[in-house]
Design a protein around this motif. Structure first.
Motif, PDB file in Angstrom:
ATOM      1  N   ALA A 290       0.834  -1.207   0.000  1.00 37.33           N
ATOM      2  CA  ALA A 290       0.000   0.000   0.000  1.00 37.33           C
ATOM      3  C   ALA A 290       0.867   1.255   0.000  1.00 37.33           C
ATOM      4  CB  ALA A 290      -0.934   0.000   1.203  1.00 37.33           C
ATOM      5  N   ASP A 291       1.906   1.264   0.814  1.00 31.25           N
ATOM      6  CA  ASP A 291       2.809   2.414   0.858  1.00 31.25           C
ATOM      7  C   ASP A 291       3.394   2.711  -0.523  1.00 31.25           C
ATOM      8  OD1 ASP A 291       2.497   3.026   3.531  1.00 31.25           O
ATOM      9  OD2 ASP A 291       4.242   1.871   4.195  1.00 31.25           O
ATOM     10  N   CYS A 292       3.880   1.672  -1.167  1.00 34.72           N
ATOM     11  CA  CYS A 292       4.535   1.840  -2.465  1.00 34.72           C
ATOM     12  C   CYS A 292       3.548   2.314  -3.534  1.00 34.72           C
ATOM     13  CB  CYS A 292       5.188   0.537  -2.906  1.00 34.72           C
ATOM     14  SG  CYS A 292       6.569   0.010  -1.873  1.00 34.72           S
ATOM     15  N   ILE A 293       2.374   1.694  -3.575  1.00 36.94           N
ATOM     16  CA  ILE A 293       1.401   2.024  -4.617  1.00 36.94           C
ATOM     17  C   ILE A 293       0.895   3.450  -4.461  1.00 36.94           C
ATOM     18  CG2 ILE A 293      -0.852   1.449  -5.584  1.00 36.94           C
ATOM     19  CD1 ILE A 293      -0.270  -1.482  -4.723  1.00 36.94           C
ATOM     20  N   LEU A 294       0.563   3.851  -3.225  1.00 40.88           N
ATOM     21  CA  LEU A 294       0.055   5.206  -2.997  1.00 40.88           C
ATOM     22  C   LEU A 294       1.122   6.251  -3.295  1.00 40.88           C
ATOM     23  CD1 LEU A 294      -1.992   4.639   0.280  1.00 40.88           C
ATOM     24  CD2 LEU A 294      -2.902   4.994  -2.028  1.00 40.88           C
ATOM     25  N   LYS A 295       2.340   5.952  -2.962  1.00 42.05           N
ATOM     26  CA  LYS A 295       3.447   6.889  -3.210  1.00 42.05           C
ATOM     27  C   LYS A 295       3.627   7.139  -4.698  1.00 42.05           C
ATOM     28  CE  LYS A 295       8.459   7.336  -2.669  1.00 42.05           C
ATOM     29  NZ  LYS A 295       9.703   6.681  -2.163  1.00 42.05           N
ATOM     30  N   ASP A 296       3.476   6.092  -5.498  1.00 41.30           N
ATOM     31  CA  ASP A 296       3.785   6.202  -6.926  1.00 41.30           C
ATOM     32  C   ASP A 296       2.580   6.517  -7.795  1.00 41.30           C
ATOM     33  OD1 ASP A 296       6.650   5.733  -7.309  1.00 41.30           O
ATOM     34  OD2 ASP A 296       6.258   3.796  -6.388  1.00 41.30           O
ATOM     35  N   THR A 297       1.378   6.576  -7.207  1.00 45.26           N
ATOM     36  CA  THR A 297       0.191   6.821  -8.024  1.00 45.26           C
ATOM     37  C   THR A 297      -0.617   8.038  -7.597  1.00 45.26           C
ATOM     38  OG1 THR A 297      -1.215   5.390  -6.648  1.00 45.26           O
ATOM     39  CG2 THR A 297      -0.046   4.355  -8.517  1.00 45.26           C
ATOM     40  N   GLY A 298      -0.641   8.336  -6.315  1.00 48.00           N
ATOM     41  CA  GLY A 298      -1.469   9.440  -5.836  1.00 48.00           C
ATOM     42  C   GLY A 298      -2.939   9.097  -5.682  1.00 48.00           C
ATOM     43  N   TYR A 299      -3.280   7.816  -5.700  1.00 49.36           N
ATOM     44  CA  TYR A 299      -4.682   7.437  -5.522  1.00 49.36           C
ATOM     45  C   TYR A 299      -5.193   7.856  -4.145  1.00 49.36           C
ATOM     46  CZ  TYR A 299      -5.088   4.598  -9.761  1.00 49.36           C
ATOM     47  OH  TYR A 299      -5.159   4.175 -11.057  1.00 49.36           O
ATOM     48  N   GLU A 300      -6.506   8.075  -4.077  1.00 47.66           N
ATOM     49  CA  GLU A 300      -7.141   8.482  -2.826  1.00 47.66           C
ATOM     50  C   GLU A 300      -8.054   7.397  -2.268  1.00 47.66           C
ATOM     51  OE1 GLU A 300      -9.067  12.126  -3.823  1.00 47.66           O
ATOM     52  OE2 GLU A 300      -7.221  13.300  -3.651  1.00 47.66           O
TER      53      GLU A 300
END
Length: 604
Positions: A290-300
């Motif tokens: 989750a940390d990696c995906i949110l960091k690289d995508t900006g999803y909310e």
């Protein structure tokens, strides 16, 4: 390909961003690698970019130094017309390379109504549609849920991947590289590829038929072909950089796959049987991802993906932990596949605090008798408790999913749907006005039962279209209530889905004729044209009712009997008998029910 020509036609189409590539986190590699692989998704960009399986395999394949994996999606009608006029073939989004120049084209088959789109994409690529007419490269392969009965597409695909692709795809690429280095010869490659577990090469198998149309025999080199599945999901590959689409995809959120498989045993659900056993990812793994995906995508939003997310061993701890960790960043958490009997009051309040304004539940049937027939294993008490918790948490919108045409269904079961909706309305209006959040909205949807391979109902017949239309009209009239909306899946699509779900190789001619008539995007209601199919069945001399309106004997050879998903046929027969007696089978987590996986149905 002349990119200037492409750029000249993009202003003429409705959504040019579908066709340009270059998204954040798109993989860029040199093109002078030994293997060029094209992932081809037989639907539009917004749908394909939401498909997790393709995303995993795209990034995993690009971890190989010897392979460049690229993507293409089905161009919509306006783009197809422009491409044909300008002489532009189907191409990849990464490098604009024509599809015909790749070593391998891999299609995802997640829905039977995508089959004509597969053929149309081969035509757009300038390739012969029939596998027997493609002597050299590219190889055309396919994977996905529909490969568990691949027979209707057997004439068009060189080989199928049965099961999960992470491991078998890598083995296949290793073999292809070795064959290419010594001089590729298609027949020799396919014969050796067929020895890889989970690979089905239809050209090596012979099917014969009885005079009455039933399958008489299936003969081939590997009998049966056993599905592949990743045994340690926690250690398996999962991308930590997801591409961010330029257009809003169907599912616009970060996705965490928390487990695969299901232990519930709903008798209509193909996924519940073919994706066994259950394998979970550890919480620490999911938090890191989750940390990696949110960091690289900006999803909310983070979506916790599985067949039944509430069955994750520590779902409350996981979901609330994610909510608390990311609420300061205004990131919400959703569970799109939450069972109503795993929904409790405190959990509802916490989810509502995370901006959850509506909930989706799937009772599937309106009466307890029919829920027992399908082994849903939930009671009306479970349903009413769940919706009450949802309303008390502040929700005012509920989505309810049911099926019609289920085996043994009567109009009393349809009345049960209506009664259930009335009771749910009563729960909302029984709350004090100050506890109600907005106006009540109950959205009732019905899909039509389709008998699927590898389920206890694979031998059952489907309701006729007249019967399904009558049931839909009956519910439409009965559900005319304030705050209630009703919609349904088109019966004609369910009819064709059933034909191809349980069909055999002879249907290849029907697909070919339908696509030649113009069939494509058949799952899109605005583009589906029934006359294309009526003509195709007539030209092929095939009666579609043979495949769907006939209850099959349990001793009959089925078109997919050479495929093995580890669930024993004798178990499915036993479950069919229990269904007809309206007897439930408990969840596998309560103890092994003897499906054939030998107690491995729940592996942490």
């Amino acid at each position: 390909m002349d990119r200037k020509v492409l750029e000249s036609i993009l202003p003429k189409v409705e959504k040019p961003a579908r066709y340009i590539g270059g998204e954040p986190n798109m993989v860029r590699k040199p093109v002078d690698v030994p293997i060029r692989f094209l992932f081809a998704f037989p639907d539009v960009y917004e749908v394909g970019m939401s498909h997790l399986g393709t995303t995993i395999l795209y990034h995993l394949t690009n971890e190989r130094e010897d392979t460049y994996a690229e993507r293409t999606y089905a161009p919509f009608k306006d783009m197809q017309d422009c491409m044909k006029e300008a002489g532009i073939p189907l191409y990849s989004l990464e490098t604009y390379t024509p599809a015909a120049e790749f070593d391998i084209i891999g299609f995802n088959l997640s829905y039977e109504m995508c089959y004509t789109t597969v053929l149309a994409m081969l035509e757009l690529a300038g390739l012969p549609k029939l596998a027997s007419q493609r002597d050299g490269l590219p190889l055309v392969i396919a994977g996905g849920a529909c490969t568990y009965n691949a027979e209707p597409l057997a004439d068009f695909i060189d080989l199928f991947i049965i099961g999960e692709g992470e491991e078998v795809n890598m083995e296949l690429l290793d073999l292809y590289k070795a064959h290419k280095e010594k001089g590729f010869e298609k027949k020799a490659f396919l014969e050796e590829a067929a020895q890889i577990p989970g690979v089905y090469v239809p050209s090596l198998y012979t099917i014969t038929y009885c005079a009455d149309g039933r399958v008489a025999s299936i003969d081939g080199p590997q009998m049966p072909i056993r599905k592949r599945y990743v045994k340690d999901l926690d250690a398996s590959y999962y991308p930590e950089k997801f591409m961010v689409p330029f257009l809003r995809p169907v599912h616009d959120r970060a996705v965490l796959e928390i487990f695969r498989g299901c232990t519930r045993g709903c008798r209509f659900c193909q996924a519940g049987f073919i994706y066994r056993p259950v394998r979970e990812r550890k919480q620490e793994t999911l938090f890191r991802q989750a940390d990696c995906i949110l960091k690289d995508t900006g999803y909310e939003e983070i979506s916790l993906l599985s067949l039944s997310s509430g069955d994750y061993s520590t779902i409350e701890e996981l979901s609330i932990g994610l909510i608390e960790k990311y609420e300061k960043d205004h990131v919400s958490v959703s569970l799109p596949s939450l069972r109503i009997d795993s929904f409790d009051k405190e959990y509802a309040k916490r989810m509502q605090g995370a901006r959850k304004s509506s909930y989706t539940f799937a009772p599937e049937a309106g009466t307890q008798r029919l829920r027992d027939v399908i082994n849903k294993n939930i009671t009306e008490e479970d349903i009413m408790r769940g919706v009450r918790y949802a309303f008390e948490s502040g929700a005012s919108s509920i989505k309810l999913y049911f099926m019609i045409g289920l085996p043994t269904e009567t109009y009393a079961d349809l009345d049960g749907i209506v009664d259930l909706v009335k009771k749910i309305r009563g729960v909302f209006f029984s709350l004090p006005k100050e506890q109600r959040s907005g106006a009540l909205s109950i959205h009732v949807s019905t899909s039509s039962f389709v008998p699927k391979p590898f389920t206890p109902f694979q031998w059952e017949k489907q309701d006729t279209m007249d019967e399904l239309h009558a049931k839909q009209e009956y519910l439409r009239e009965q559900l005319k209530m304030r705050g209630v909306r009703y919609n349904w899946h088109e019966a004609q699509l369910s009819y064709l889905e059933a034909v191809f779900a349980r069909g055999d190789r002879r249907l290849g001619k029907v697909l070919l004729y339908a696509q030649e008539n113009g069939a494509m995007f058949d799952s899109w209601q605005d583009y589906f044209q029934n006359e294309f199919w009526t003509d195709a069945f007539l030209r092929a001399g095939i009666d579609p009712e043979f495949y769907i309106y006939r209850e099959r004997d349990v001793d009959e050879i089925l078109p997919w009997d050479h495929i093995d998903c580890y669930v024993k046929k004798s178990y499915l027969v036993r479950e069919l008998k229990r269904a007809r007696e309206a007897v439930c089978t408990p969840d596998c987590r309560e103890g092994c029910t003897g499906c054939g996986l030998g107690g491995r149905c729940f592996e942490k």
